[in-house]
Motif scaffolding. Sequence first.
Motif, short mmCIF file in Angstrom:
data_model
loop_
_atom_site.label_atom_id
_atom_site.label_comp_id
_atom_site.label_asym_id
_atom_site.label_seq_id
_atom_site.Cartn_x
_atom_site.Cartn_y
_atom_site.Cartn_z
N MET A 195 0.84 -1.19 0.00
CA MET A 195 0.00 0.00 0.00
C MET A 195 0.88 1.24 0.00
O MET A 195 1.97 1.24 0.56
N LYS A 196 0.36 2.31 -0.63
CA LYS A 196 1.06 3.59 -0.62
C LYS A 196 0.15 4.67 -0.03
O LYS A 196 -1.05 4.71 -0.31
N LEU A 197 0.74 5.53 0.80
CA LEU A 197 0.06 6.73 1.27
C LEU A 197 0.74 7.92 0.60
O LEU A 197 1.94 8.13 0.78
N VAL A 198 -0.02 8.67 -0.19
CA VAL A 198 0.51 9.86 -0.87
C VAL A 198 -0.13 11.08 -0.24
O VAL A 198 -1.35 11.16 -0.11
N THR A 199 0.71 12.02 0.18
CA THR A 199 0.21 13.26 0.78
C THR A 199 0.72 14.46 -0.01
O THR A 199 1.74 14.38 -0.69
N CYS A 200 0.00 15.57 0.15
CA CYS A 200 0.46 16.85 -0.39
C CYS A 200 0.64 17.82 0.77
O CYS A 200 -0.12 17.78 1.74
N GLY A 201 1.64 18.71 0.65
CA GLY A 201 1.79 19.77 1.64
C GLY A 201 0.48 20.51 1.81
O GLY A 201 -0.20 20.83 0.83
N TYR A 218 0.17 11.37 -10.39
CA TYR A 218 0.93 10.22 -9.89
C TYR A 218 0.00 9.16 -9.28
O TYR A 218 0.11 7.96 -9.57
N VAL A 219 -0.93 9.61 -8.44
CA VAL A 219 -1.87 8.70 -7.79
C VAL A 219 -2.73 7.98 -8.82
O VAL A 219 -2.97 6.77 -8.73
N ARG A 220 -3.21 8.70 -9.81
CA ARG A 220 -4.05 8.09 -10.84
C ARG A 220 -3.28 7.03 -11.62
O ARG A 220 -3.81 5.95 -11.93
N TYR A 221 -2.02 7.32 -11.95
CA TYR A 221 -1.20 6.32 -12.66
C TYR A 221 -0.97 5.09 -11.78
O TYR A 221 -1.04 3.95 -12.25
N LEU A 222 -0.67 5.32 -10.49
CA LEU A 222 -0.44 4.18 -9.59
C LEU A 222 -1.65 3.26 -9.54
O LEU A 222 -1.52 2.03 -9.56
N GLU A 277 -2.01 -0.47 -7.99
CA GLU A 277 -1.56 -0.18 -6.63
C GLU A 277 -2.74 0.24 -5.75
O GLU A 277 -3.68 0.90 -6.20
N ASP A 278 -2.66 -0.10 -4.47
CA ASP A 278 -3.62 0.35 -3.46
C ASP A 278 -3.06 1.66 -2.88
O ASP A 278 -2.02 1.66 -2.23
N VAL A 279 -3.75 2.77 -3.15
CA VAL A 279 -3.23 4.09 -2.78
C VAL A 279 -4.26 4.87 -1.97
O VAL A 279 -5.44 4.90 -2.32
N LEU A 280 -3.78 5.52 -0.92
CA LEU A 280 -4.59 6.46 -0.15
C LEU A 280 -4.00 7.84 -0.38
O LEU A 280 -2.80 8.05 -0.19
N PHE A 281 -4.84 8.79 -0.78
CA PHE A 281 -4.39 10.13 -1.17
C PHE A 281 -5.04 11.15 -0.25
O PHE A 281 -6.26 11.32 -0.26
N ILE A 282 -4.24 11.82 0.59
CA ILE A 282 -4.82 12.73 1.58
C ILE A 282 -4.15 14.10 1.57
O ILE A 282 -3.00 14.26 1.16
N CYS A 283 -4.92 15.07 2.05
CA CYS A 283 -4.44 16.43 2.20
C CYS A 283 -5.43 17.16 3.11
O CYS A 283 -6.34 16.53 3.67
N GLY A 284 -5.26 18.45 3.29
CA GLY A 284 -6.17 19.22 4.11
C GLY A 284 -5.65 20.62 4.33
O GLY A 284 -4.54 20.97 3.92
N SER A 285 -6.45 21.45 4.97
CA SER A 285 -6.09 22.85 5.20
C SER A 285 -5.23 23.00 6.44
O SER A 285 -5.55 22.45 7.50
N ASP A 286 -4.15 23.77 6.31
CA ASP A 286 -3.31 24.17 7.43
C ASP A 286 -3.98 25.41 8.04
O ASP A 286 -4.00 26.47 7.43
N CYS A 287 -4.53 25.27 9.24
CA CYS A 287 -5.45 26.29 9.78
C CYS A 287 -4.87 27.15 10.89
O CYS A 287 -5.57 28.06 11.38
N HIS A 288 -3.65 26.88 11.34
CA HIS A 288 -3.12 27.61 12.49
C HIS A 288 -1.96 28.52 12.08
O HIS A 288 -1.65 28.64 10.91
N GLY A 289 -1.35 29.17 13.05
CA GLY A 289 -0.20 30.02 12.77
C GLY A 289 -0.54 31.50 12.85
O GLY A 289 -1.68 31.93 12.70
N THR A 290 0.51 32.29 13.07
CA THR A 290 0.35 33.73 13.24
C THR A 290 -0.27 34.44 12.06
O THR A 290 -1.13 35.31 12.24
N PRO A 291 0.11 34.14 10.80
CA PRO A 291 -0.46 34.89 9.68
C PRO A 291 -1.98 34.84 9.64
O PRO A 291 -2.63 35.82 9.26
N ILE A 292 -2.55 33.69 10.01
CA ILE A 292 -4.02 33.59 10.00
C ILE A 292 -4.61 34.51 11.06
O ILE A 292 -5.61 35.20 10.81
N VAL A 293 -4.01 34.55 12.24
CA VAL A 293 -4.51 35.41 13.30
C VAL A 293 -4.39 36.88 12.91
O VAL A 293 -5.31 37.68 13.09
#
Length: 645
Positions: free
Chosen positions: A1-7, A29-33, A38-54
């Motif tokens: 299995m592969k886990l593919v993430t994006c920043g 890449y995930v679509r080709y795999l 291949e068994d692939v899990l593709f995840i990402c999400g929003s980075d919600c913290h940090g000074t710039p957001i505040v």
Amino acid sequence: MKLVTCGLPYANGKAHIGHLRTYIPADVYVRYLRMLGEDVLFICGSDCHGTPIVVNAEKMGISPRELVDMYHEHFKKVFKELGIEFDFYGRTDSEYHHRRTQEFVKKLIEKGYIYAKDIELAYCENCKRFLPDRYVEGICPYCGAVARGDECDQGCGRHLEPGEIKDPRCKICGSKAVFKKQRHYFFKLTEFKDFLEDYLSKLNGTENALNYARQWVKDLKDWCITRNLEWGVKFPGEDLVVYVWVDAPIGYISFTEQAYDKWDDIWIKGKAEIIHFIGLDIVYHHCIFWPAMLKGAGYALPKAVVASGMVKVEGKTFSKSRGYVVWVEDDYLKAGLNPDYLRYYVISYTSHQKDLNFSWEVFRDKVNNELIATLGNFLYRVLLFAWKNFGKIKMNVDGEVLRKIEETKEKIVKALETWEFKVASDAFMELASFGNVYFQNAKPWDLIKENKDEAMKVVSSCIQIAKALMIFAYPVMPKSMKRIAKSIGLDLDKCKLDDACKVDEFVELNKPEIPFEKVDDKKIEELQKVMEKRLKGDEYIDIDYFKKLDIRVGKVLEAEKIKGSKKLLKLKVDIGNEVRQIVAGIAKSYDPKDLIGRNVVVLANVKPAKIMGVESQGMLLAVDNNGEAILIQPDRDVKPGLRVR
């Protein structure tokens, strides 16, 4: 299995062309795999913290959560329209993420990798608070450039620890900051030097990422992992939050936990290959901080870090502030352009590790003279001819054609192993060129008049090439290929790469749609004008921009002429919380002694500058009356420091 993430995209602004340098190649890449079985899990999400957001939320007069909600939904919408399909898209302000991050940090504490230390931090006496990260601006201690609190963003690019910055100034009110001691918590990064050297020697991925990381591991420092903010993941047992670059990558774990019941098989037992797709600007965090954190807390380690090159716009360094930017939704999608064209451009322009230049003219030429003229031309010509003349084809494919298709598949597979997605797109475009030559040389339009069986054999070989092209190009241009695949009854969602070489007994044909629409010159001219206008500056500004200007009432305490200048005065101006030295070109309009005690209007958050060798720490607002400077001032005496709103 592969886990593919994006920043994780930062939920503090809209999606731009720079973001897509990571997310489109990862999706391809995930679509080709998956087409390779291949068994692939593709995840990402929003980075919600940090000074710039505040900081940004404060300027907009909304809560950090409201700001995050807005941009989280924006990115989800843009990704959907571009065909970037994550199995799970989370957010780091979720309860499940806070829980996982605190458990992670507690493990590091239990194993002795986190310690407390009193450090001197910038403190604003006017705002009555310590100044984390981007609440503070000052001078880089390494190169002397103007820098923000956590990074020398305009100079040497080095990460700055809290308290390192020189001559700090509060970015909210503009006051000079002082240094005060406060207890914070540090991660023992220096203890992982030997581990990191060994890990990086075995880590797979792009050389741009690995080369940088191997240089940096020679010079490690312990890492301050707490901040003075209300918004963020609470550090266990303290009135502090975890630094955003600790909690953001833990999102890879917390999102996996939500997407996959057996998440611990991946992150604890190490039964999957973890692959991170990132931008080159966050290599340090992913190749140094992150693996050390994982090792310390007892989690599995990534097998590969794939870093993209940077992005330029019209040959210039990418810059949102200067206008060298293409906004994905406002500039591209709202213009009605095919999302697959942008996917193809990002993939096919250059090697994944090299800088990508986005130009509207190059975009038009790649679509019209490359995509349409080669791939689109072959698919439509062959499918239309076959539908009109046969309707149903008995497949009898030339051996040379099958060898060419197999060769193309092998090139694509090899390209994926080295993260060279352009090589993959070049491979199927070469097959399209081969198909055009094959079809043109065989001349089935003439052959059908003399020998229909031979004409059908030629057409069946071309249909096989068309089928292969749909399969090979599908990961790059999914929406367009699915649409044209209907003409031969092909369900690309169920296809594997090997299916490109499999010959069906018969193929039923439907009337084909035109695969791609030409990009009109007028449309390109319109988009170029939008960019030109942005570079010149918009005719109007919005209220958010105005809110960034710290305009306040000041009172002149001292004024004198500057030697060697006929028009400059040096003034000392009380702006409420401090006295600023300001150089103003008003000597021809005002006698220095007449200015003492007068109210003036000051732009307080303009960058300090030296004029005639004298530092100016603000700007007086005035009107130009036929060459005479007339100061703007309130119509009655008011307290210094009051903001103009």
